[in-house]
Design a protein around this motif. Structure first.
Motif, PDB file in Angstrom:
ATOM      1  N   ALA A 269       0.812  -1.219   0.000  1.00 51.06           N
ATOM      2  CA  ALA A 269       0.000   0.000   0.000  1.00 51.06           C
ATOM      3  C   ALA A 269       0.846   1.270   0.000  1.00 51.06           C
ATOM      4  CB  ALA A 269      -0.948   0.005   1.203  1.00 51.06           C
ATOM      5  N   ASP A 270       2.130   1.169   0.387  1.00 55.51           N
ATOM      6  CA  ASP A 270       3.012   2.333   0.405  1.00 55.51           C
ATOM      7  C   ASP A 270       3.720   2.567  -0.920  1.00 55.51           C
ATOM      8  OD1 ASP A 270       2.318   2.698   3.012  1.00 55.51           O
ATOM      9  OD2 ASP A 270       4.301   2.310   3.849  1.00 55.51           O
ATOM     10  N   ALA A 271       3.571   1.639  -1.855  1.00 59.39           N
ATOM     11  CA  ALA A 271       4.233   1.789  -3.149  1.00 59.39           C
ATOM     12  C   ALA A 271       3.544   2.892  -3.951  1.00 59.39           C
ATOM     13  CB  ALA A 271       4.196   0.465  -3.902  1.00 59.39           C
ATOM     14  N   PRO A 272       4.221   3.620  -4.778  1.00 58.60           N
ATOM     15  CA  PRO A 272       5.644   3.490  -5.045  1.00 58.60           C
ATOM     16  C   PRO A 272       6.486   4.164  -3.962  1.00 58.60           C
ATOM     17  CG  PRO A 272       4.758   5.248  -6.393  1.00 58.60           C
ATOM     18  CD  PRO A 272       3.595   4.638  -5.627  1.00 58.60           C
ATOM     19  N   LEU A 273       7.624   3.593  -3.692  1.00 60.81           N
ATOM     20  CA  LEU A 273       8.530   4.103  -2.668  1.00 60.81           C
ATOM     21  C   LEU A 273       9.340   5.259  -3.226  1.00 60.81           C
ATOM     22  CD1 LEU A 273       9.941   3.675   0.119  1.00 60.81           C
ATOM     23  CD2 LEU A 273      11.550   2.210  -1.100  1.00 60.81           C
ATOM     24  N   PRO A 274       9.309   6.434  -2.573  1.00 64.74           N
ATOM     25  CA  PRO A 274      10.166   7.525  -3.029  1.00 64.74           C
ATOM     26  C   PRO A 274      11.625   7.083  -2.929  1.00 64.74           C
ATOM     27  CG  PRO A 274       8.609   8.293  -1.365  1.00 64.74           C
ATOM     28  CD  PRO A 274       8.526   6.791  -1.404  1.00 64.74           C
ATOM     29  N   GLY A 275      12.379   7.236  -3.963  1.00 64.65           N
ATOM     30  CA  GLY A 275      13.783   6.842  -3.937  1.00 64.65           C
ATOM     31  C   GLY A 275      14.035   5.401  -4.337  1.00 64.65           C
ATOM     32  N   ALA A 276      12.998   4.675  -4.753  1.00 65.42           N
ATOM     33  CA  ALA A 276      13.180   3.280  -5.145  1.00 65.42           C
ATOM     34  C   ALA A 276      14.159   3.154  -6.310  1.00 65.42           C
ATOM     35  CB  ALA A 276      11.843   2.643  -5.504  1.00 65.42           C
ATOM     36  N   GLY A 277      14.143   4.100  -7.206  1.00 65.58           N
ATOM     37  CA  GLY A 277      15.065   4.058  -8.348  1.00 65.58           C
ATOM     38  C   GLY A 277      16.516   4.107  -7.912  1.00 65.58           C
ATOM     39  N   ALA A 278      16.812   4.950  -6.926  1.00 67.16           N
ATOM     40  CA  ALA A 278      18.196   5.037  -6.421  1.00 67.16           C
ATOM     41  C   ALA A 278      18.602   3.741  -5.739  1.00 67.16           C
ATOM     42  CB  ALA A 278      18.330   6.216  -5.454  1.00 67.16           C
ATOM     43  N   LEU A 279      17.661   3.138  -4.994  1.00 65.14           N
ATOM     44  CA  LEU A 279      17.965   1.857  -4.357  1.00 65.14           C
ATOM     45  C   LEU A 279      18.272   0.797  -5.411  1.00 65.14           C
ATOM     46  CD1 LEU A 279      15.348   1.602  -1.461  1.00 65.14           C
ATOM     47  CD2 LEU A 279      17.813   1.950  -1.263  1.00 65.14           C
ATOM     48  N   ARG A 280      17.390   0.690  -6.392  1.00 64.24           N
ATOM     49  CA  ARG A 280      17.594  -0.321  -7.441  1.00 64.24           C
ATOM     50  C   ARG A 280      18.911  -0.078  -8.181  1.00 64.24           C
ATOM     51  NH1 ARG A 280      11.717   0.408  -8.184  1.00 64.24           N
ATOM     52  NH2 ARG A 280      10.742  -1.446  -7.267  1.00 64.24           N
ATOM     53  N   ALA A 281      19.226   1.188  -8.457  1.00 62.88           N
ATOM     54  CA  ALA A 281      20.475   1.512  -9.152  1.00 62.88           C
ATOM     55  C   ALA A 281      21.697   1.092  -8.326  1.00 62.88           C
ATOM     56  CB  ALA A 281      20.533   3.010  -9.461  1.00 62.88           C
ATOM     57  N   ALA A 282      21.542   1.074  -7.001  1.00 61.63           N
ATOM     58  CA  ALA A 282      22.634   0.659  -6.116  1.00 61.63           C
ATOM     59  C   ALA A 282      22.631  -0.843  -5.871  1.00 61.63           C
ATOM     60  CB  ALA A 282      22.527   1.409  -4.782  1.00 61.63           C
ATOM     61  N   GLY A 283      21.700  -1.560  -6.533  1.00 62.29           N
ATOM     62  CA  GLY A 283      21.664  -3.009  -6.400  1.00 62.29           C
ATOM     63  C   GLY A 283      20.770  -3.532  -5.300  1.00 62.29           C
ATOM     64  N   VAL A 284      19.933  -2.663  -4.734  1.00 59.50           N
ATOM     65  CA  VAL A 284      19.014  -3.084  -3.669  1.00 59.50           C
ATOM     66  C   VAL A 284      17.720  -3.579  -4.313  1.00 59.50           C
ATOM     67  CG1 VAL A 284      17.735  -2.345  -1.627  1.00 59.50           C
ATOM     68  CG2 VAL A 284      19.977  -1.346  -2.109  1.00 59.50           C
ATOM     69  N   ALA A 285      17.277  -4.772  -3.920  1.00 61.58           N
ATOM     70  CA  ALA A 285      15.978  -5.263  -4.379  1.00 61.58           C
ATOM     71  C   ALA A 285      14.890  -4.571  -3.566  1.00 61.58           C
ATOM     72  CB  ALA A 285      15.892  -6.768  -4.183  1.00 61.58           C
TER      73      ALA A 285
END
Length: 107
Positions: free
Chosen positions: A61-77
């Motif tokens: 319910a909290d999606a989309p996560l602000p900053g999710a793109g930066a996490l994914r770019a850093a290799g975070v699932a």
């Protein structure tokens, strides 16, 4: 459990280093980690800098996560868990267990 102050106001983030297996695994816990202010100031920086496999669980319910793109770019699932609030492990323990097992298996 280890902890560190992450904001000038004294907010802390806590983590546990899980033994066994390589690479090392870390479980990070922060209350309200998906709120934009907390996420930007406290939750994201340690995840962006760690050099171990990382997974960020959040309530669907909290999606989309602000900053999710930066996490994914850093290799975070970034994984959304259905039918829960911020206490994912209490609100939907089965989905939490599945998401955690999947994260550990893919590390």
């Amino acid at each position: 459990m280890r902890h560190a102050v992450v904001t000038p106001g004294g907010d802390r983030i806590r983590w546990v280093e899980l033994p066994g297996g390589e690479p090392a695994r870390v479980y990070v816990h922060g209350l309200g980690a998906t709120s934009p202010a907390y996420f930007a100031a406290s939750a994201a920086p340690p995840l962006l800098e760690l050099e171990v496999p990382r997974t960020f669980l959040l309530p669907e319910a909290d999606a989309p996560l602000p900053g999710a793109g930066a996490l994914r770019a850093a290799g975070v699932a970034v994984v959304s868990v259905p039918d829960c609030g911020h206490n994912i492990m209490l609100d939907n323990p089965d989905a939490f267990a599945r998401a955690t097992a999947a994260a550990l298996a893919s590390a």
